[in-house]
Design an enzyme around this catalytic site. Structure first.
Site, short mmCIF file in Angstrom:
data_model
loop_
_atom_site.label_atom_id
_atom_site.label_comp_id
_atom_site.label_asym_id
_atom_site.label_seq_id
_atom_site.Cartn_x
_atom_site.Cartn_y
_atom_site.Cartn_z
N HIS A 1 32.29 -25.80 21.55
CA HIS A 1 33.44 -27.20 21.15
C HIS A 1 32.46 -28.31 20.63
O HIS A 1 32.20 -29.15 21.34
CB HIS A 1 34.13 -27.83 22.22
N CYS B 1 35.84 -22.04 18.86
CA CYS B 1 36.35 -21.33 20.23
C CYS B 1 37.75 -20.76 19.72
O CYS B 1 37.69 -19.61 18.96
CB CYS B 1 36.52 -22.46 21.09
N ARG C 1 37.43 -12.35 23.55
CA ARG C 1 38.14 -13.47 24.10
C ARG C 1 37.63 -13.49 25.69
O ARG C 1 37.49 -12.44 26.50
CB ARG C 1 39.62 -13.35 24.20
N GLY D 1 41.67 -24.27 21.87
CA GLY D 1 42.76 -24.44 22.43
C GLY D 1 43.08 -22.99 22.88
O GLY D 1 42.39 -22.45 23.66
N GLU D 2 44.35 -22.69 22.52
CA GLU D 2 44.71 -21.14 23.00
C GLU D 2 45.05 -20.28 21.56
O GLU D 2 45.99 -20.69 21.06
CB GLU D 2 46.04 -21.17 23.83
N SER D 3 44.39 -19.42 21.40
CA SER D 3 44.54 -18.64 20.16
C SER D 3 45.77 -18.00 19.90
O SER D 3 46.38 -17.97 18.78
CB SER D 3 43.34 -17.65 19.83
N GLU E 1 33.17 -30.72 18.78
CA GLU E 1 34.10 -32.03 19.17
C GLU E 1 33.97 -32.69 20.27
O GLU E 1 34.52 -33.78 20.56
CB GLU E 1 35.55 -31.78 18.51
N ILE F 1 34.20 -23.57 26.83
CA ILE F 1 35.35 -23.56 27.83
C ILE F 1 36.15 -22.51 27.50
O ILE F 1 36.75 -22.05 26.49
CB ILE F 1 36.03 -24.77 27.48
N ARG F 2 36.28 -21.40 28.49
CA ARG F 2 36.75 -20.18 28.39
C ARG F 2 36.53 -19.73 27.11
O ARG F 2 37.45 -19.22 26.47
CB ARG F 2 38.22 -20.26 28.75
N1 GLN Z 1 40.41 -18.73 25.75
C1 GLN Z 1 40.99 -19.42 24.61
C2 GLN Z 1 41.72 -18.12 23.83
O1 GLN Z 1 41.26 -17.02 24.09
C3 GLN Z 1 39.94 -20.05 23.95
C4 GLN Z 1 39.39 -21.21 24.58
C5 GLN Z 1 39.17 -22.62 24.02
O2 GLN Z 1 39.48 -22.66 22.72
N2 GLN Z 1 38.52 -23.43 24.67
O3 GLN Z 1 42.25 -18.46 22.94
#
Ligand code: GLN
Length: 192
Positions: A174, A77, A103, A46-48, A176, A137-138
């Site tokens: 990921h 991630c 990141r 997600g977004e840390s 999942e 993903i990112r």
């Molecule tokens: N870019 C997100 C972060 O820095 C991580 C991306 C993800 O969990 N797919 O938190």
């Protein structure tokens, strides 16, 4: 056995589905009391920064740190970033796992990619030797591992994408988001 999935932000429901698929009871964790009776915890992607801020707001930081001292935790991630001791950024971290992460190491959303990985531990644990298809993903990379932490998988150029320190697991990608349940099975074996 019951495995928790931190359900503050990110793709926790996909992890819950994977756990159900392998016959494990999954519990969504939003409050400290939800950790009671769990054998392990998955922290999703997600977004840390958001996951960290919400964990602070819900008074989860210390309970999660305590839980991680004696129970298996797997960060995928953003979850791997949150689990780390060092993300080279000013954001709340659990600081449990002795790794340094970078990141967004592969660039922006458009630079997300999929690739096949060779992961010896999975082959050993599951008796199958086909490669593991990983979705990034990112994603962060695990820039370095320290202390007792071992590398589970790296890209061809050597960049580390999966690591393990005892009962703690971190993956840049990921698991999942595929049909391959081997990584979830591996984690459950660590928790059990
Ligand atoms: N870019 C997100 C972060 O820095 C991580 C991306 C993800 O969990 N797919 O938190």
């Amino acid at each position: 056995m019951k495995i928790g999935v931190l359900a503050l932000q990110g793709d926790f429901s996909e992890h819950v589905s994977m756990l159900k698929k392998i016959g494990v009871e999954a519990v969504e964790v939003r409050l400290p009391k939800h950790l009671d009776g769990l054998s392990g915890l998955i922290i999703p992607g997600g977004e840390s920064t958001t996951i960290g801020k919400l964990a602070v707001a819900y008074d989860l930081m210390e309970p999660l740190r305590e839980f991680g001292k004696t129970h298996a935790i797997w960060g995928t991630c953003a979850g791997a970033i949150f689990l780390s001791k060092d993300a080279k950024a000013d954001q709340p971290l659990l600081g449990l796992m002795d790794i340094t992460v970078q990141r967004n190491a592969f660039g922006r959303q458009v630079d997300s990619f999929e690739t096949d990985l060779d992961i010896e531990e999975l082959k050993k644990a599951s008796d199958t030797d086909h490669p593991y298809h990983a979705v990034f993903i990112r994603a962060p990379i695990i820039e370095s591992v320290h202390g007792q932490t071992k590398v589970l998988s790296a890209l061809e150029d050597g960049r580390i994408v999966a690591a393990q320190e005892g009962h703690l697991l971190a993956t840049s990608f990921h698991p999942e988001l595929t049909d391959d349940t081997r990584f979830h099975q591996y984690f459950v074996s660590l928790a059990g």
